[in-house]
Every structure is written in C-alpha cells, then in structure tokens.
Write an enzyme that holds these catalytic residues in place. Structure first.
Site, PDB file in Angstrom:
ATOM      1  CB  ALA A 197      -8.325  -6.724 -20.640  1.00 44.46           C
ATOM      2  CB  THR A 198     -11.549  -9.926 -23.826  1.00 46.17           C
ATOM      3  OG1 THR A 198     -10.322 -10.654 -23.781  1.00 46.17           O
ATOM      4  CG2 THR A 198     -12.266 -10.253 -25.131  1.00 46.17           C
ATOM      5  CG  ASN A 240      -0.356 -11.253 -24.682  1.00 46.88           C
ATOM      6  OD1 ASN A 240      -0.216 -10.353 -25.507  1.00 46.88           O
ATOM      7  ND2 ASN A 240      -0.803 -12.445 -25.012  1.00 46.88           N
ATOM      8  CD  GLN A 296      -0.190  -9.947 -19.363  1.00 48.97           C
ATOM      9  OE1 GLN A 296       0.405 -10.177 -18.317  1.00 48.97           O
ATOM     10  NE2 GLN A 296      -1.066 -10.798 -19.863  1.00 48.97           N
ATOM     11  CB  SER A 353      -7.485  -7.917 -17.101  1.00 50.89           C
ATOM     12  OG  SER A 353      -7.982  -9.191 -16.769  1.00 50.89           O
ATOM     13  CG  HIS A 408      -7.828 -12.878 -14.909  1.00 48.94           C
ATOM     14  ND1 HIS A 408      -7.063 -13.882 -15.440  1.00 48.94           N
ATOM     15  CD2 HIS A 408      -8.292 -12.163 -15.957  1.00 48.94           C
ATOM     16  CE1 HIS A 408      -7.069 -13.786 -16.766  1.00 48.94           C
ATOM     17  NE2 HIS A 408      -7.811 -12.748 -17.099  1.00 48.94           N
ATOM     18  CB  THR A 466     -27.232  -6.935 -12.190  1.00 49.00           C
ATOM     19  OG1 THR A 466     -28.632  -6.824 -12.466  1.00 49.00           O
ATOM     20  CG2 THR A 466     -27.000  -6.930 -10.690  1.00 49.00           C
ATOM     21  CB  CYS A 475      -6.527 -15.897 -25.536  1.00 46.81           C
ATOM     22  SG  CYS A 475      -6.874 -14.922 -24.063  1.00 46.81           S
TER      23      CYS A 475
END
Length: 389
Positions: free
Chosen positions: A85-86, A166, A194, A214, A216, A255, A340
């Site tokens: 997401a960043t 978040n 989130q 995101s 993860h 790639t 973060c």
C-alpha cells in the site's frame, strides 16, 4: 546448549497471543499453498511467452488480478500490482503531479490522520509548489465529510481519505465523500490497507477513482499490494514513478513476483468466502477484551460504533504504554502505534490530531487481532495491568 535456548525461546514466543495484526497479519493456509506452489514448482516468469512455465505464471497472475478486483467491485484490468500500500499510495499521489502541473490543478485535500505513506507524498508535492488542505478529525478520530467537501476548490486535483485508520480503527465516511465529489473534477483516492477484504461494499463505489491495498494485512505475504485504478470514461492520468519494461499497463514496470501475487489472490478469494465468519469471530474477541479491560478504567481512543471490529486503541489513566507492554510482554504482543513509526518516540500524530491530552496519548495502546488470533488469559492480563497501579 545454544539449540536448546533457541527452542525454549521459540516456545515462549509461540505462547504469546498476537494482537498486532494492524501491523502485519499471519498468513493463511490458502495463501501459503499458493506461495509455495509458484516458488517451488511453477516458477516461470509471467512475461515469458514461449513455454508452458510462462503461460502458467501468466494465468496465475490473471486469476489473482480478478480475485483482488472482486473485493473492490472492480475489473481485473483495473488492478495494478505493487509492493504494498505504501507504493500504491505514492503512485496514486505523485503519479498525478504531471497532470496537476499541466492543468494548473495544484490543490490537494487530505486529512491529519492519514498514514505517513499518504502525508509524506503530499508534503513532497507541497514542496514542489502544490497546496494542501489538511482536515482535522473529531475527538473520536472521525473526519467530517462536510469539512472535506467544503475544502474543494476549482483547482483541486485530488482528495485522499483513508477508509479505516491504522491506529484507532476509526472508519471514515468515504461513501458520502465519494457522492459529494461526483462531477467535481477532483480525483478521489482511498487508502484501504486496513479495511480491504473486511469491509468491501464501500470500496465498490464507482466514484472512488483510486484504491490502495496491501496483502500482508489480509493474511498474504509481505511485499505485495495493489493500486486499483478505475478505468472511467475519462482516463485517470497517472504517470509511472519508475520506468523500464512496460508491465502493469506501464505504471509499474519490472518482473512480476508471481508467487506472492498468487498468494495475494488466494487470500482475497478466502476473504470473499469467509468475510462474515471472520467478522463474527473478531467481534467476539473484541467483547472479551472489553469485558476484561474496561473495568480497569480503560478509555477508548476512537469509536466502537464507527470502527473496525478488529482494532481498539485504549488508554489506561495514570499508566504509561511502555510499562503496560513490558508487563504483558510474554502474554500479549501489541503496540502503541503504527509499526512504520515504532522506532520513533514521538507522540502519535493521529492521537494528537484528535486533540487528546498528553497523558492519554502517552498511555495509548493498540490492540489489533484477526479471526486466527489465539486469545490470552484475560484474567491474567487484567491482573498484570492492575499490578502497575
């Protein structure tokens, strides 16, 4: 002897209940199976067109693209894979710079509670001559849709408002903002890191032009995410930030990491299937947490009514968050803010923007969990916190 120590440490770590899913979540079996399959067995490059290995890799990417799109009511060709997401936030915001400069639309509206991955790209544009209007939240961490829409100007290029915060889990009124922006000429970007796969209906609004997601946070591996770019009547003029290769509609060359893309797709498919069951389990855990901690005087920083079922930000009056985390270290893994910025001892910019007093900010703890979370002994948790008084 060293091996024994490692085993013992691992055992203690495994006995700790993980309540930091807003930072990163465990991977689900479906995603793990896809990850291993396309790492060990079908490891072709999706750009290779001369053999079956490449063909299978391309099919896996196409399937994952459709699985991601489903969670936002989007089309598969609207999904641009990123590293997370960043990167998606940066591409959405900085990618509009050239269009803003060419058209004279140099105004951005965003909020004071956004993730740094939104606030810092916005500040980079401000440094390049753009203007930004930053909307403050109320004391519960909610942004007023009226305030956002009132900030619009004829030269507004972009409005960026997250879906779920978040740190507090507070949900923002993206549906009413999207409706109010219709026909304004401003692009609407939502950071849904989130909420993606947990609250899909608001993200399906066609008036949301750009959505950052995101992997993860949704039980896929780290290192994968996406920017959903709606293909509307008027093309959204995103320019790439890096060049070379032409992959992902030319917006994100390089790639494709097939294995983690396939794992992300599998995680999205599981979310589509199990979303209601997961939400029910998260609400059950939340109630157990509240039953244990509210009697200790815990104060909620946010809103139960307008928040994620899987995140609570709490303060214990008179107690410092570091002291609470230390006493719970071998029982509950949690945080006192965004992962973060966890290396920084600066107060949370989110809680500061909410206007909370300093002692409440100093005592703030973020509990975040998921449907797989093993609950701790809440009686023990309460006893340990009580021992600090």
């Amino acid at each position: 002897m060293a091996l024994f120590v490692k085993q013992e440490t691992y055992f203690v770590w495994q006995m700790t209940s993980y309540f930091d899913c807003a930072a990163t979540a465990p991977i689900i079996p479906d995603a793990r199976a896809a990850l291993l399959r396309f790492t060990d067995l079908e490891y072709g490059n999706a750009g290779s067109r001369t053999h079956e290995f490449g063909t299978q890799a391309k099919r896996a990417v196409q399937a994952a693209r459709a699985q991601v799109a489903t969670l936002a009511g989007a089309r598969a060709d609207e999904v641009i894979f990123t590293s997370g997401a960043t990167e998606a936030n940066n591409l959405a915001i900085l990618g509009l710079r050239a269009h803003g400069e060419a058209t004279g639309k140099r105004h951005i509206v965003t909020t004071a509670i956004e993730h740094k991955a939104v606030l810092e790209p916005v500040q980079a544009l401000v440094g390049a001559g753009f203007e930004a209007t930053i909307i403050a939240p109320d004391s519960h961490g909610r942004i007023s849709d009226d305030a956002v829409l009132a900030a619009l100007r004829p030269d507004t290029l972009l409005v960026s408002v997250m879906h779920a915060n978040n740190e507090t889990g507070a949900l923002q009124p993206i549906t009413t903002i999207a409706a109010g922006l219709a026909g304004s000429g401003a692009f609407f970007h939502v950071d849904a890191a989130q909420s993606f796969g947990k609250l899909s209906a608001p993200l399906a609004d066609p008036n949301i032009h750009l959505i950052s997601v995101s992997g993860h946070k949704l039980y896929a591996p780290k290192g994968i995410g996406a920017l959903i770019v709606r293909r509307k009547e008027t093309k959204i003029p995103i320019a790439p930030l890096i060049y070379g290769g032409g992959q992902e509609r030319g917006l994100r060359p390089g790639t494709l990491p097939v294995a983690i893309i396939a794992a992300f797709g599998a995680a999205c498919a599981a979310a589509s299937r199990d979303v209601n069951k997961r939400a029910a389990r998260c609400l059950e855990i939340r109630q157990h947490l509240l039953d244990a901690l509210l009697p200790l005087g815990a104060v909620i920083n946010g809103s139960l009514e307008d928040g994620l079922a899987s995140t609570l930000n709490l303060s214990f009056p008179g107690l410092d968050s570091e002291a609470v985390m230390l006493v719970l270290k071998d029982l509950v893994a949690l945080s006192n803010g965004s992962a973060c910025t966890s290396a920084s001892y600066e107060p949370s910019h989110v809680l500061l923007a909410m206007g909370l007093p300093g002692d409440r900010i100093d005592g703030a703890l973020r509990f975040s969990w998921c449907h797989m979370t093993e609950e701790p002994d809440w009686v023990d948790v309460a006893a340990r916190i009580s021992s600090l008084r």
